[in-house]
Design a protein around this motif. Structure first.
Motif, PDB file in Angstrom:
ATOM      1  N   ASP A 171      29.802  43.668  18.035  1.00 35.40           N
ATOM      2  CA  ASP A 171      30.807  42.890  18.781  1.00 35.40           C
ATOM      3  C   ASP A 171      32.075  43.711  19.012  1.00 35.40           C
ATOM      4  O   ASP A 171      32.690  43.624  20.084  1.00 35.40           O
ATOM      5  CB  ASP A 171      31.151  41.602  18.020  1.00 35.40           C
ATOM      6  CG  ASP A 171      30.023  40.576  18.061  1.00 35.40           C
ATOM      7  OD1 ASP A 171      29.123  40.715  18.914  1.00 35.40           O
ATOM      8  OD2 ASP A 171      30.049  39.635  17.241  1.00 35.40           O
ATOM      9  N   VAL A 172      32.480  44.508  18.024  1.00 34.13           N
ATOM     10  CA  VAL A 172      33.666  45.355  18.176  1.00 34.13           C
ATOM     11  C   VAL A 172      33.443  46.374  19.290  1.00 34.13           C
ATOM     12  O   VAL A 172      34.325  46.601  20.132  1.00 34.13           O
ATOM     13  CB  VAL A 172      33.993  46.071  16.847  1.00 34.13           C
ATOM     14  CG1 VAL A 172      35.045  47.154  17.061  1.00 34.13           C
ATOM     15  CG2 VAL A 172      34.486  45.077  15.804  1.00 34.13           C
ATOM     16  N   CYS A 173      32.271  46.976  19.321  1.00 33.57           N
ATOM     17  CA  CYS A 173      31.966  47.966  20.366  1.00 33.57           C
ATOM     18  C   CYS A 173      31.969  47.328  21.748  1.00 33.57           C
ATOM     19  O   CYS A 173      32.564  47.872  22.699  1.00 33.57           O
ATOM     20  CB  CYS A 173      30.608  48.608  20.090  1.00 33.57           C
ATOM     21  SG  CYS A 173      30.553  49.646  18.620  1.00 33.57           S
ATOM     22  N   VAL A 174      31.326  46.191  21.871  1.00 35.48           N
ATOM     23  CA  VAL A 174      31.242  45.510  23.162  1.00 35.48           C
ATOM     24  C   VAL A 174      32.623  45.073  23.631  1.00 35.48           C
ATOM     25  O   VAL A 174      32.985  45.206  24.809  1.00 35.48           O
ATOM     26  CB  VAL A 174      30.276  44.314  23.079  1.00 35.48           C
ATOM     27  CG1 VAL A 174      30.327  43.475  24.357  1.00 35.48           C
ATOM     28  CG2 VAL A 174      28.849  44.799  22.824  1.00 35.48           C
ATOM     29  N   SER A 234      27.220  42.060   9.166  1.00 32.49           N
ATOM     30  CA  SER A 234      28.021  43.279   9.336  1.00 32.49           C
ATOM     31  C   SER A 234      27.575  44.052  10.570  1.00 32.49           C
ATOM     32  O   SER A 234      28.402  44.580  11.326  1.00 32.49           O
ATOM     33  CB  SER A 234      27.905  44.168   8.095  1.00 32.49           C
ATOM     34  OG  SER A 234      28.470  43.539   6.963  1.00 32.49           O
ATOM     35  N   ARG A 235      26.266  44.107  10.780  1.00 29.49           N
ATOM     36  CA  ARG A 235      25.763  44.785  11.979  1.00 29.49           C
ATOM     37  C   ARG A 235      26.268  44.087  13.241  1.00 29.49           C
ATOM     38  O   ARG A 235      26.722  44.733  14.194  1.00 29.49           O
ATOM     39  CB  ARG A 235      24.229  44.827  11.974  1.00 29.49           C
ATOM     40  CG  ARG A 235      23.631  45.609  10.819  1.00 29.49           C
ATOM     41  CD  ARG A 235      22.170  45.969  11.080  1.00 29.49           C
ATOM     42  NE  ARG A 235      21.310  44.815  11.287  1.00 29.49           N
ATOM     43  CZ  ARG A 235      20.659  44.178  10.318  1.00 29.49           C
ATOM     44  NH1 ARG A 235      20.793  44.580   9.051  1.00 29.49           N
ATOM     45  NH2 ARG A 235      19.875  43.153  10.581  1.00 29.49           N
ATOM     46  N   LEU A 236      26.197  42.759  13.241  1.00 28.92           N
ATOM     47  CA  LEU A 236      26.634  41.994  14.409  1.00 28.92           C
ATOM     48  C   LEU A 236      28.125  42.169  14.651  1.00 28.92           C
ATOM     49  O   LEU A 236      28.567  42.306  15.805  1.00 28.92           O
ATOM     50  CB  LEU A 236      26.303  40.515  14.212  1.00 28.92           C
ATOM     51  CG  LEU A 236      26.696  39.581  15.365  1.00 28.92           C
ATOM     52  CD1 LEU A 236      25.995  39.998  16.658  1.00 28.92           C
ATOM     53  CD2 LEU A 236      26.362  38.130  15.019  1.00 28.92           C
ATOM     54  N   ARG A 237      28.916  42.202  13.588  1.00 24.75           N
ATOM     55  CA  ARG A 237      30.365  42.379  13.733  1.00 24.75           C
ATOM     56  C   ARG A 237      30.676  43.719  14.392  1.00 24.75           C
ATOM     57  O   ARG A 237      31.503  43.799  15.313  1.00 24.75           O
ATOM     58  CB  ARG A 237      31.044  42.295  12.372  1.00 24.75           C
ATOM     59  CG  ARG A 237      32.561  42.553  12.425  1.00 24.75           C
ATOM     60  CD  ARG A 237      33.185  42.418  11.043  1.00 24.75           C
ATOM     61  NE  ARG A 237      32.554  43.310  10.091  1.00 24.75           N
ATOM     62  CZ  ARG A 237      32.456  43.056   8.784  1.00 24.75           C
ATOM     63  NH1 ARG A 237      32.974  41.955   8.274  1.00 24.75           N
ATOM     64  NH2 ARG A 237      31.856  43.921   7.981  1.00 24.75           N
TER      65      ARG A 237
END
Length: 335
Positions: free
Chosen positions: A47-50, A41-44
């Motif tokens: 990724d959305v922010c980037v 969830s943290r990685l997702r």
């Protein structure tokens, strides 16, 4: 240009990821940090922010560590975790002196609401609960007109909400009472309860309720009969099993008018005398951060205040107590 407001997120689930896609593009917002116990969830969310062109926020698996490490680098925290964690996490954010945008429902009990109110009053921070209905222009306009006396005295309220929730969330945390805080009435039904609490302009006085779990560990169907302190009577029905879909209808009967509206503030119908005004529609909010910032700036009423959350919590505690006693009426103590 004023400095961007620095945002931290507690709970990087699907709702946070959905909002992040637009928030990361807002010129007023800078994503600084996020906390979630689940690495994926943290990685997702990162990724959305980037993908939105924003720098990757700092990542933590413990929200307390995030608050301790980033306290001086944050202005706002958005909390989007399972319901049972809201009270502890929201209070910690308020105690840290940070403004709080909190997913609905605010907390699960009156005791948690009172602790959050105490923390908010001590620190003076802004706290807003993210109910779409409470931030809807149609709900806000209805509230203003009702308070101005345009519709007359409130006589009665009839509300209903339904969804194919039982099957939609089978096996989901929302059907695990230890972290959900309740079933359908406290999840989707919370939208109905909050809109009623907001537009009734009165605390509840007495509540009688029944629940049926229909084989689940949480309530699927709930029926409530209540009296408000202003003398109005209310019935609320929540049906969490049925054909695919979700809808809500709430009718406010006033001495001069009848107002029909849905729980999310997506539409409204007003009848005055024998005249039925055309249905009005409004887009259900997809980016409530703009409303939060307006409330924070003082240009919009805080319809998701901690005081409104306490009214909601008193109603919910009374519903649970009455349903556990097979409908025995529960009197709500005066504030």
């Amino acid at each position: 240009m004023s400095r961007k407001l620095r945002l931290g997120v507690i709970g990087a689930g699907l709702k946070a990821a959905e909002y992040a896609a637009s928030w990361a593009r807002m010129p007023e917002i800078e994503f600084v940090a996020l906390a979630d116990t689940t690495p994926s969830s943290r990685l997702r969310l990162i990724d959305v922010c980037v993908a939105a062109g924003a720098p990757a926020p700092r990542s933590f698996d413990d929200y307390q560590e995030m608050l301790a490490s980033c306290r001086d680098d944050l202005d706002i925290v958005y909390v989007s975790t399972p319901h049972a964690f809201h009270g502890e996490q929201a209070t910690a954010v308020a105690e840290a002196g940070l403004d709080l945008f909190l997913e609905k429902p605010m907390v699960t009990t009156v005791a948690q609401a009172e602790r959050l109110i105490a923390a908010q009053k001590k620190s003076g921070v802004t706290v807003v609960t993210a109910f779409q209905g409470g931030l809807s222009p149609l709900v806000i306009d209805t509230r203003k007109r009702a308070l101005a006396g345009e519709f007359g005295d409130l006589v009665a309220i009839s509300g209903m909400i339904w969804e194919s929730w039982s099957s939609n969330y089978d096996g989901h945390w929302k059907q695990q009472p230890e972290i959900s805080g309740g079933g359908f009435m406290f999840d989707t039904g919370a939208h109905m309860m909050n809109t009623v609490c907001l537009l009734a302009n009165s605390d509840f006085e007495s509540v009688s309720a029944y629940m049926n779990n229909h084989g689940k560990n949480v309530d699927i169907a709930t029926a409530v009969s209540a009296r408000l302190k202003n003398g109005a009577l209310a019935t609320l029905t929540a049906a969490g099993d049925g054909p695919p879909g979700c809808a809500s209808y709430i009718t406010f009967f006033y001495s001069k008018a009848i107002v029909r509206i849905d729980a999310w503030g997506g539409w409204r119908e007003i009848s005055v005398g024998r005249t039925n005004e055309p249905r009005e529609e409004a887009e259900i909010l997809g980016n409530p951060m703009k409303n939060f910032l307006a409330i924070r700036d003082g240009t919009m009423e805080n319809t998701g205040s901690v005081e409104m959350g306490l009214r909601f919590a008193r109603l919910w505690d009374a519903i649970k107590e009455s349903a556990a006693a097979d409908g025995v009426p529960v009197k709500i103590a005066a504030p």
